[in-house]
Design a protein around this motif. Structure first.
Motif, PDB file in Angstrom:
ATOM      1  N   SER A   1       0.820  -1.216   0.000  1.00 49.86           N
ATOM      2  CA  SER A   1       0.000   0.000   0.000  1.00 49.86           C
ATOM      3  C   SER A   1       0.853   1.264   0.000  1.00 49.86           C
ATOM      4  CB  SER A   1      -0.914   0.022   1.235  1.00 49.86           C
ATOM      5  OG  SER A   1      -0.172   0.324   2.412  1.00 49.86           O
ATOM      6  N   LEU A   2       2.159   1.140   0.191  1.00 50.95           N
ATOM      7  CA  LEU A   2       2.996   2.330   0.330  1.00 50.95           C
ATOM      8  C   LEU A   2       3.135   3.105  -0.965  1.00 50.95           C
ATOM      9  CD1 LEU A   2       5.886   1.081   2.646  1.00 50.95           C
ATOM     10  CD2 LEU A   2       3.720   2.141   3.268  1.00 50.95           C
ATOM     11  N   GLY A   3       2.903   2.462  -2.086  1.00 51.78           N
ATOM     12  CA  GLY A   3       3.007   3.166  -3.355  1.00 51.78           C
ATOM     13  C   GLY A   3       1.686   3.671  -3.873  1.00 51.78           C
ATOM     14  N   CYS A   4       0.608   3.473  -3.095  1.00 55.80           N
ATOM     15  CA  CYS A   4      -0.710   3.896  -3.558  1.00 55.80           C
ATOM     16  C   CYS A   4      -0.791   5.407  -3.627  1.00 55.80           C
ATOM     17  CB  CYS A   4      -1.801   3.365  -2.621  1.00 55.80           C
ATOM     18  SG  CYS A   4      -1.959   1.570  -2.636  1.00 55.80           S
ATOM     19  N   GLN A   5      -1.520   5.895  -4.601  1.00 55.78           N
ATOM     20  CA  GLN A   5      -1.648   7.337  -4.797  1.00 55.78           C
ATOM     21  C   GLN A   5      -3.076   7.820  -4.553  1.00 55.78           C
ATOM     22  OE1 GLN A   5       1.056   9.241  -5.353  1.00 55.78           O
ATOM     23  NE2 GLN A   5       2.201   7.352  -5.092  1.00 55.78           N
ATOM     24  N   GLN A   6      -3.916   6.987  -3.923  1.00 54.07           N
ATOM     25  CA  GLN A   6      -5.284   7.397  -3.678  1.00 54.07           C
ATOM     26  C   GLN A   6      -5.335   8.532  -2.659  1.00 54.07           C
ATOM     27  OE1 GLN A   6      -4.239   4.251  -3.502  1.00 54.07           O
ATOM     28  NE2 GLN A   6      -5.507   2.973  -4.816  1.00 54.07           N
ATOM     29  N   ALA A   7      -6.499   9.179  -2.589  1.00 52.69           N
ATOM     30  CA  ALA A   7      -6.699  10.242  -1.607  1.00 52.69           C
ATOM     31  C   ALA A   7      -6.519   9.687  -0.206  1.00 52.69           C
ATOM     32  CB  ALA A   7      -8.101  10.831  -1.754  1.00 52.69           C
ATOM     33  N   THR A   8      -6.040  10.539   0.697  1.00 55.50           N
ATOM     34  CA  THR A   8      -5.697  10.073   2.040  1.00 55.50           C
ATOM     35  C   THR A   8      -6.375  10.911   3.110  1.00 55.50           C
ATOM     36  OG1 THR A   8      -3.751  11.498   2.058  1.00 55.50           O
ATOM     37  CG2 THR A   8      -3.429   9.237   1.303  1.00 55.50           C
ATOM     38  N   GLU A   9      -7.566  11.413   2.819  1.00 53.75           N
ATOM     39  CA  GLU A   9      -8.194  12.314   3.774  1.00 53.75           C
ATOM     40  C   GLU A   9      -8.511  11.634   5.107  1.00 53.75           C
ATOM     41  OE1 GLU A   9     -11.297  10.663   0.921  1.00 53.75           O
ATOM     42  OE2 GLU A   9      -9.366  11.674   0.789  1.00 53.75           O
ATOM     43  N   GLN A  10      -8.639  10.310   5.128  1.00 55.96           N
ATOM     44  CA  GLN A  10      -8.945   9.617   6.375  1.00 55.96           C
ATOM     45  C   GLN A  10      -7.685   9.136   7.086  1.00 55.96           C
ATOM     46  OE1 GLN A  10     -11.759   6.535   5.501  1.00 55.96           O
ATOM     47  NE2 GLN A  10     -13.424   7.976   5.118  1.00 55.96           N
ATOM     48  N   ARG A  11      -6.526   9.395   6.544  1.00 59.60           N
ATOM     49  CA  ARG A  11      -5.278   8.987   7.176  1.00 59.60           C
ATOM     50  C   ARG A  11      -4.706  10.123   7.997  1.00 59.60           C
ATOM     51  NH1 ARG A  11      -3.029   6.582   1.675  1.00 59.60           N
ATOM     52  NH2 ARG A  11      -3.923   4.493   1.723  1.00 59.60           N
ATOM     53  N   ALA A  12      -4.058   9.757   9.085  1.00 62.33           N
ATOM     54  CA  ALA A  12      -3.376  10.769   9.876  1.00 62.33           C
ATOM     55  C   ALA A  12      -2.195  11.305   9.089  1.00 62.33           C
ATOM     56  CB  ALA A  12      -2.884  10.154  11.198  1.00 62.33           C
ATOM     57  N   PRO A  13      -1.790  12.562   9.316  1.00 62.55           N
ATOM     58  CA  PRO A  13      -0.667  13.129   8.571  1.00 62.55           C
ATOM     59  C   PRO A  13       0.595  12.272   8.662  1.00 62.55           C
ATOM     60  CG  PRO A  13      -1.833  14.836   9.776  1.00 62.55           C
ATOM     61  CD  PRO A  13      -2.433  13.531  10.209  1.00 62.55           C
ATOM     62  N   SER A  14       0.877  11.717   9.845  1.00 60.28           N
ATOM     63  CA  SER A  14       2.085  10.909   9.987  1.00 60.28           C
ATOM     64  C   SER A  14       1.993   9.645   9.143  1.00 60.28           C
ATOM     65  CB  SER A  14       2.309  10.537  11.453  1.00 60.28           C
ATOM     66  OG  SER A  14       1.191   9.834  11.962  1.00 60.28           O
ATOM     67  N   ASP A  15       0.769   9.094   9.015  1.00 60.83           N
ATOM     68  CA  ASP A  15       0.574   7.906   8.212  1.00 60.83           C
ATOM     69  C   ASP A  15       0.737   8.229   6.736  1.00 60.83           C
ATOM     70  OD1 ASP A  15      -0.045   5.142   8.137  1.00 60.83           O
ATOM     71  OD2 ASP A  15      -2.030   5.634   7.394  1.00 60.83           O
ATOM     72  N   ASP A  16       0.259   9.395   6.325  1.00 61.10           N
ATOM     73  CA  ASP A  16       0.403   9.817   4.940  1.00 61.10           C
ATOM     74  C   ASP A  16       1.868  10.042   4.593  1.00 61.10           C
ATOM     75  OD1 ASP A  16      -0.474  10.526   2.392  1.00 61.10           O
ATOM     76  OD2 ASP A  16      -0.531  12.643   2.920  1.00 61.10           O
ATOM     77  N   SER A  17       2.655  10.504   5.555  1.00 64.73           N
ATOM     78  CA  SER A  17       4.064  10.794   5.285  1.00 64.73           C
ATOM     79  C   SER A  17       4.848   9.537   4.966  1.00 64.73           C
ATOM     80  CB  SER A  17       4.703  11.513   6.476  1.00 64.73           C
ATOM     81  OG  SER A  17       4.788  10.657   7.598  1.00 64.73           O
ATOM     82  N   ILE A  18       4.496   8.409   5.589  1.00 68.36           N
ATOM     83  CA  ILE A  18       5.209   7.167   5.283  1.00 68.36           C
ATOM     84  C   ILE A  18       4.920   6.732   3.858  1.00 68.36           C
ATOM     85  CG2 ILE A  18       3.406   5.680   6.263  1.00 68.36           C
ATOM     86  CD1 ILE A  18       5.481   3.679   6.972  1.00 68.36           C
ATOM     87  N   ARG A  19       3.699   7.011   3.366  1.00 67.28           N
ATOM     88  CA  ARG A  19       3.349   6.646   1.995  1.00 67.28           C
ATOM     89  C   ARG A  19       4.199   7.397   0.987  1.00 67.28           C
ATOM     90  NH1 ARG A  19       0.239   8.706  -1.893  1.00 67.28           N
ATOM     91  NH2 ARG A  19      -0.344  10.465  -0.583  1.00 67.28           N
ATOM     92  N   ARG A  20       4.564   8.647   1.324  1.00 69.72           N
ATOM     93  CA  ARG A  20       5.295   9.479   0.373  1.00 69.72           C
ATOM     94  C   ARG A  20       6.810   9.383   0.543  1.00 69.72           C
ATOM     95  NH1 ARG A  20       1.576  13.353   2.339  1.00 69.72           N
ATOM     96  NH2 ARG A  20       3.323  14.354   3.394  1.00 69.72           N
ATOM     97  N   SER A  21       7.272   8.590   1.507  1.00 67.31           N
ATOM     98  CA  SER A  21       8.685   8.574   1.851  1.00 67.31           C
ATOM     99  C   SER A  21       9.504   7.707   0.906  1.00 67.31           C
ATOM    100  CB  SER A  21       8.859   8.068   3.283  1.00 67.31           C
ATOM    101  OG  SER A  21       8.257   8.941   4.209  1.00 67.31           O
ATOM    102  N   GLN A  22      10.801   8.002   0.885  1.00 72.40           N
ATOM    103  CA  GLN A  22      11.771   7.144   0.214  1.00 72.40           C
ATOM    104  C   GLN A  22      12.809   6.702   1.235  1.00 72.40           C
ATOM    105  OE1 GLN A  22      13.204   9.277  -3.330  1.00 72.40           O
ATOM    106  NE2 GLN A  22      11.895   7.925  -4.523  1.00 72.40           N
ATOM    107  N   TYR A  23      13.343   5.500   1.018  1.00 72.50           N
ATOM    108  CA  TYR A  23      14.226   4.890   2.007  1.00 72.50           C
ATOM    109  C   TYR A  23      15.548   4.478   1.367  1.00 72.50           C
ATOM    110  CZ  TYR A  23       9.964   4.852   4.700  1.00 72.50           C
ATOM    111  OH  TYR A  23       8.815   5.250   5.355  1.00 72.50           O
ATOM    112  N   ASP A  24      16.619   4.637   2.143  1.00 74.90           N
ATOM    113  CA  ASP A  24      17.944   4.221   1.692  1.00 74.90           C
ATOM    114  C   ASP A  24      18.128   2.716   1.833  1.00 74.90           C
ATOM    115  OD1 ASP A  24      19.083   6.984   1.305  1.00 74.90           O
ATOM    116  OD2 ASP A  24      18.570   7.098   3.432  1.00 74.90           O
TER     117      ASP A  24
END
Length: 247
Positions: A112-135
């Motif tokens: 689900s981390l690569g999903c681009q759907q609307a995130t209005e029901q997600r907490a901001p911190s939860d949305d940030s993990i979706r948009r993150s990149q990792y080393d």
């Protein structure tokens, strides 16, 4: 995941609270009944197999611990000062990791981390993990098994294109289970595609697919998707640690 169908999470929560747990039983159409020793999910660095120690030592930069269970790998990395985020689909495991001191932990499906759907029901911190990149993305305890089938491997690499930082790495372990069949391969598309179901006390989980992928097959599929695979360590039971990087 429904808490009433979270056997591993319930076992992890029991062990954390009481220091003991009943049998975490594993069933499969292809194999005899097995069980996961729950205490091993709480092991310290010194008690981890060499493959896992190697992976932890190789981790660098912002790290995502996938399928973190009780958080043993995340806690070691935290103690070393790493910026690590843990995810698991088990709500009870996530709760236990928070109680154990994992600083950043989310109840999330890796895919689900690569999903681009609307995130209005997600907490901001939860949305940030979706948009993150990792080393570094850690997928230990046969963690790449969550892919489930070979057909889903292209989706896995497509997701890496979104969440793996430039120059990043995936450190995952798996096993070549061909030895189990002693040359008499089952009639199936790929012998490493298995199905399991867990039970803990009266809690029975849903069946789930699990992938054991041999290193040569992983290399071929990775190359088709623009990635390279280096086997950096091998275990005693046909298991190996792979480092996956973008070509």
């Amino acid at each position: 995941m429904n808490r009433m169908k979270d056997p591993m999470g319930r076992a992890i929560a029991d062990y954390y609270r009481t220091g003991t747990a009943d049998r975490l039983r594993v069933f499969s159409p292809m194999f005899e009944e097995d069980e996961i020793p729950v205490q091993t999910l709480f092991r310290q660095y010194k008690d981890m197999p060499g493959i896992e120690q190697t992976a932890i030592n190789m981790a660098r930069g912002r790290t995502l611990d996938v399928g973190a269970a009780a958080g043993c790998h995340s806690l070691v990395l935290q103690e070393r000062g790493a910026d690590v985020t843990a995810i698991d689909i088990s709500p009870l495991s996530v709760e236990t990791m928070k109680l154990r001191g994992v600083k950043k932990v989310f109840e999330r499906d890796f895919f689900s981390l690569g999903c681009q759907q609307a995130t209005e029901q997600r907490a901001p911190s939860d949305d940030s993990i979706r948009r993150s990149q990792y080393d570094t993305i850690l997928m230990l305890m046969n963690g790449i098994g969550i892919v489930g089938t070979l057909d889903r491997m292209p989706e896995f690499f497509c997701l890496l294109n979104k969440i793996l930082a430039p120059g990043g790495q995936v450190l995952c372990d798996s096993s070549d289970i061909s030895y189990v069949f002693e040359g008499d391969m089952p009639e199936m598309d790929y012998y490493g595609e298995q199905s399991f179901r867990m039970r803990y006390k009266d809690t029975i989980g849903e069946p789930f697919p699990w992938l054991y992928i041999d290193a040569d097959t992983l290399r071929l599929i990775a190359a088709d998707n623009g990635y390279s695979v280096e086997v950096v360590a091998e275990g005693e039971h046909f298991d190996y640690l792979a480092r996956i990087t973008k070509m």
